[in-house]
Scaffold this active site. Structure first.
Site, PDB file in Angstrom:
ATOM      1  N   HIS A  60     -39.429 -25.634 -34.294  1.00 40.36           N
ATOM      2  CA  HIS A  60     -39.595 -24.514 -33.367  1.00 40.36           C
ATOM      3  C   HIS A  60     -39.479 -25.078 -31.952  1.00 40.36           C
ATOM      4  O   HIS A  60     -40.310 -25.897 -31.554  1.00 40.36           O
ATOM      5  CB  HIS A  60     -40.961 -23.853 -33.568  1.00 40.36           C
ATOM      6  CG  HIS A  60     -41.114 -23.264 -34.945  1.00 40.36           C
ATOM      7  ND1 HIS A  60     -40.760 -21.962 -35.243  1.00 40.36           N
ATOM      8  CD2 HIS A  60     -41.534 -23.812 -36.112  1.00 40.36           C
ATOM      9  CE1 HIS A  60     -40.969 -21.735 -36.537  1.00 40.36           C
ATOM     10  NE2 HIS A  60     -41.443 -22.848 -37.091  1.00 40.36           N
ATOM     11  N   LEU A  61     -38.446 -24.656 -31.246  1.00 38.06           N
ATOM     12  CA  LEU A  61     -38.243 -25.169 -29.883  1.00 38.06           C
ATOM     13  C   LEU A  61     -38.776 -24.194 -28.836  1.00 38.06           C
ATOM     14  O   LEU A  61     -38.775 -24.510 -27.650  1.00 38.06           O
ATOM     15  CB  LEU A  61     -36.759 -25.461 -29.633  1.00 38.06           C
ATOM     16  CG  LEU A  61     -36.148 -26.566 -30.511  1.00 38.06           C
ATOM     17  CD1 LEU A  61     -34.676 -26.783 -30.166  1.00 38.06           C
ATOM     18  CD2 LEU A  61     -36.923 -27.882 -30.373  1.00 38.06           C
ATOM     19  N   ASP A 152     -38.418 -16.883 -40.472  1.00 33.30           N
ATOM     20  CA  ASP A 152     -39.523 -17.843 -40.556  1.00 33.30           C
ATOM     21  C   ASP A 152     -40.696 -17.471 -39.644  1.00 33.30           C
ATOM     22  O   ASP A 152     -40.514 -17.015 -38.519  1.00 33.30           O
ATOM     23  CB  ASP A 152     -39.047 -19.254 -40.190  1.00 33.30           C
ATOM     24  CG  ASP A 152     -40.152 -20.272 -40.393  1.00 33.30           C
ATOM     25  OD1 ASP A 152     -40.603 -20.439 -41.529  1.00 33.30           O
ATOM     26  OD2 ASP A 152     -40.593 -20.875 -39.389  1.00 33.30           O
ATOM     27  N   HIS A 179     -39.490 -18.059 -45.880  1.00 32.41           N
ATOM     28  CA  HIS A 179     -40.878 -18.412 -45.550  1.00 32.41           C
ATOM     29  C   HIS A 179     -41.721 -17.726 -46.614  1.00 32.41           C
ATOM     30  O   HIS A 179     -41.769 -16.502 -46.682  1.00 32.41           O
ATOM     31  CB  HIS A 179     -41.232 -17.897 -44.151  1.00 32.41           C
ATOM     32  CG  HIS A 179     -42.665 -18.118 -43.778  1.00 32.41           C
ATOM     33  ND1 HIS A 179     -43.054 -18.992 -42.789  1.00 32.41           N
ATOM     34  CD2 HIS A 179     -43.811 -17.595 -44.281  1.00 32.41           C
ATOM     35  CE1 HIS A 179     -44.383 -18.988 -42.699  1.00 32.41           C
ATOM     36  NE2 HIS A 179     -44.858 -18.143 -43.589  1.00 32.41           N
ATOM     37  N   HIS A 216     -40.960 -25.199 -46.319  1.00 27.07           N
ATOM     38  CA  HIS A 216     -42.338 -25.710 -46.455  1.00 27.07           C
ATOM     39  C   HIS A 216     -43.098 -25.265 -47.708  1.00 27.07           C
ATOM     40  O   HIS A 216     -44.117 -24.581 -47.632  1.00 27.07           O
ATOM     41  CB  HIS A 216     -43.185 -25.394 -45.219  1.00 27.07           C
ATOM     42  CG  HIS A 216     -43.023 -24.009 -44.625  1.00 27.07           C
ATOM     43  ND1 HIS A 216     -43.103 -22.866 -45.365  1.00 27.07           N
ATOM     44  CD2 HIS A 216     -42.795 -23.617 -43.339  1.00 27.07           C
ATOM     45  CE1 HIS A 216     -42.932 -21.825 -44.572  1.00 27.07           C
ATOM     46  NE2 HIS A 216     -42.744 -22.255 -43.336  1.00 27.07           N
ATOM     47  N   ASP A 289     -41.347 -28.846 -39.643  1.00 25.28           N
ATOM     48  CA  ASP A 289     -41.938 -27.597 -39.139  1.00 25.28           C
ATOM     49  C   ASP A 289     -42.671 -27.861 -37.820  1.00 25.28           C
ATOM     50  O   ASP A 289     -43.782 -27.360 -37.608  1.00 25.28           O
ATOM     51  CB  ASP A 289     -42.880 -26.961 -40.168  1.00 25.28           C
ATOM     52  CG  ASP A 289     -43.182 -25.501 -39.827  1.00 25.28           C
ATOM     53  OD1 ASP A 289     -42.621 -24.983 -38.843  1.00 25.28           O
ATOM     54  OD2 ASP A 289     -43.987 -24.883 -40.543  1.00 25.28           O
ATOM     55  N   HIS A 293     -47.779 -25.696 -29.791  1.00 28.06           N
ATOM     56  CA  HIS A 293     -48.494 -24.672 -29.023  1.00 28.06           C
ATOM     57  C   HIS A 293     -49.247 -25.401 -27.918  1.00 28.06           C
ATOM     58  O   HIS A 293     -49.453 -26.612 -28.011  1.00 28.06           O
ATOM     59  CB  HIS A 293     -49.499 -23.926 -29.912  1.00 28.06           C
ATOM     60  CG  HIS A 293     -48.859 -23.156 -31.036  1.00 28.06           C
ATOM     61  ND1 HIS A 293     -48.233 -21.949 -30.853  1.00 28.06           N
ATOM     62  CD2 HIS A 293     -48.738 -23.436 -32.362  1.00 28.06           C
ATOM     63  CE1 HIS A 293     -47.753 -21.515 -32.017  1.00 28.06           C
ATOM     64  NE2 HIS A 293     -48.043 -22.411 -32.948  1.00 28.06           N
TER      65      HIS A 293
HETATM   66  O1  DOR Z   1     -47.693 -22.932 -38.788  1.00 27.90           O
HETATM   67  C1  DOR Z   1     -46.657 -22.323 -38.514  1.00 27.90           C
HETATM   68  N1  DOR Z   1     -46.256 -22.176 -37.244  1.00 27.90           N
HETATM   69  N2  DOR Z   1     -45.946 -21.800 -39.499  1.00 27.90           N
HETATM   70  C2  DOR Z   1     -44.896 -20.992 -39.249  1.00 27.90           C
HETATM   71  O2  DOR Z   1     -44.271 -20.545 -40.174  1.00 27.90           O
HETATM   72  C3  DOR Z   1     -44.535 -20.620 -37.869  1.00 27.90           C
HETATM   73  C4  DOR Z   1     -44.960 -21.670 -36.947  1.00 27.90           C
HETATM   74  C5  DOR Z   1     -44.891 -21.288 -35.499  1.00 27.90           C
HETATM   75  O3  DOR Z   1     -43.883 -20.724 -35.073  1.00 27.90           O
HETATM   76  O4  DOR Z   1     -45.836 -21.569 -34.765  1.00 27.90           O
END
Ligand code: DOR
Length: 408
Positions: A60-61, A152, A179, A216, A289, A293
């Protein structure tokens, strides 16, 4: 450049031996004790493994939309530090990657970036705004660079919508990526929640013939369903993350919000089943994955799921599976994901792009605060991991060199 003295591990070529590699932006020659040409740059990598560039097919970018969490540039830097020459980025951005113009804009910014980057391949959404209702325009998204399709972050809740989507995308290259969490069952049981989606999506994959990949996988029941599907001739692929291979609910409890992730961490038997599934080939790919954050969000009252993974993934896979033969280890990080996504790379065959990962078995300590990703939270903070990238080369350019970076 001439990479000298390394152990070349290339599963597609079936090579695991001491070999030198000569490259420009493509691989020119592989051989024993190659003589340096006049003026040629030499990179001595004794006691290191030289492998086809690693591909992380699940990151996730946060671009566009959440530059406080990550951008393609900071996520790209994290990938290079982790030994990845290519990443595929998920569409749960703001706006979602559901429209060719959004992909065009992202890839234009990637191409014109002033910083050295890994290859970045977008995964487009299956449904508009990932809302599970309207189908996206798959041929147009593929023309704009989408290498796969996924909502996802969540499953497509309505099976008939998913089946219609798979039919609509049949002529388009690039797998659908599931997902596997059923929101309605999650509070009852994480395993049931995963399995109900795995079972449904196996059925849709088989009924439609669409190429299919499972993101995952986290439970032993999920593994058993995939094993059953393979035995009955359904050809699908699956990935596992470092945290599901290594961490359990007990650790999650002690780590608190840092360990919040979807799908959730399971128990020791699940983790063992996942490691066995890697060993026996039911799981094809390692994928991090990487889900950064901000620290404030992760430590706040309602922590979002996910954490950084790119920089420690390689070490964590090795910690989970110290007995995995190197040819297979490398295959799961290069050849397998490249083939699933249909992208170049995955081998150092003469003439292919000089995308190379050099790594070494060398214990190092994870310091979450020192990550180059903007996401400074990981359940592996403070762990000592046994393997690390020492150089990442993209199209013949040395974009990460641990000798230049300060050791952690
Ligand atoms: O833990 C997760 N975070 N699982 C996901 O499927 C999405 C991801 C996110 O985008 O933060």
């Amino acid at each position: 450049m001439l990479i000298r003295g390394g152990r070349l591990v290339d599963p597609a070529l079936g090579i695991d031996a001491l070999r030198d590699v000569r490259m420009t932006d493509v691989i020119v020659e592989i051989g024993e004790h190659l003589e340096p040409a006049p003026g040629e740059k030499i990179f001595d990598v004794k006691e290191a493994v030289v492998a086809p560039g690693f591909v992380d097919m699940h990151v996730h970018l946060r671009d566009p939309g959440d530059p406080q969490k990550e951008t393609f540039e900071t996520g790209g830097a994290a990938a290079l530090h982790g030994g990845f020459t290519a990443v595929a980025c998920m569409p749960n951005t703001r706006p979602a990657l559901d429209d060719p113009a959004i992909l065009d804009d992202l890839l234009r910014r990637v191409e014109t970036s002033a910083v050295g980057l890994p290859h970045i391949y977008p995964i487009a959404a299956i449904t508009r705004n990932r809302a599970g209702k309207e189908l996206c325009d798959y041929p147009s998204l593929a023309r704009s660079g989408a290498v796969a399709f996924s909502d996802d972050g969540a499953a497509v809740a309505d099976g008939s919508v998913l089946q219609a989507a798979a039919h609509a995308a049949l002529g388009v290259s690039g797998p659908f990526i599931s997902h596997c969490e059923n929101a309605a069952l999650k509070s009852l049981s994480a395993a049931l929640s995963e399995c109900s989606v795995v079972a449904r999506d196996l059925r849709v994959a088989r009924a439609t013939g669409k190429a299919w990949h499972f993101a995952h996988i986290s439970t032993r029941m999920g593994v058993e369903l995939l094993r059953f599907a393979r035995r009955s001739g359904t050809t699908v692929t699956a990935e596992v993350t470092p945290h599901h291979l290594l961490c359990t609910q007990d650790e999650a409890r002690s780590l608190g919000t840092a360990a919040a992730v979807n799908p959730p961490l399971a128990d020791t038997q699940d983790a063992r089943a996942l490691r066995d599934a890697v060993r026996d080939g039911v799981i094809d790919v390692f994928a991090s994955d990487h889900a950064p954050h901000t620290e404030a969000e992760k430590r706040g009252p309602d922590p979002p799921p996910g954490f950084s993974g790119l920089e420690l993934a390689l070490g964590a896979y090795a910690a989970a599976l110290p007995d995995l033969p190197l040819l297979r280890f490398v295959e799961m990080l290069s050849w397998a994901p490249a083939r699933i996504l249909g992208i170049p790379g995955g081998t150092l065959r003469r003439g292919s792009a000089a995308d190379i990962t050099v790594f070494r078995d060398e214990p190092w300590r994870v310091d979450a605060r020192a990550l180059v990703s903007k996401g400074k939270v990981t359940p592996f903070d403070g762990w000592t991991l046994p393997r690390r990238a020492i150089a990442t080369i993209v199209h013949g350019r040395l974009l990460y060199d641990a000798r230049a970076a300060s050791p952690t």
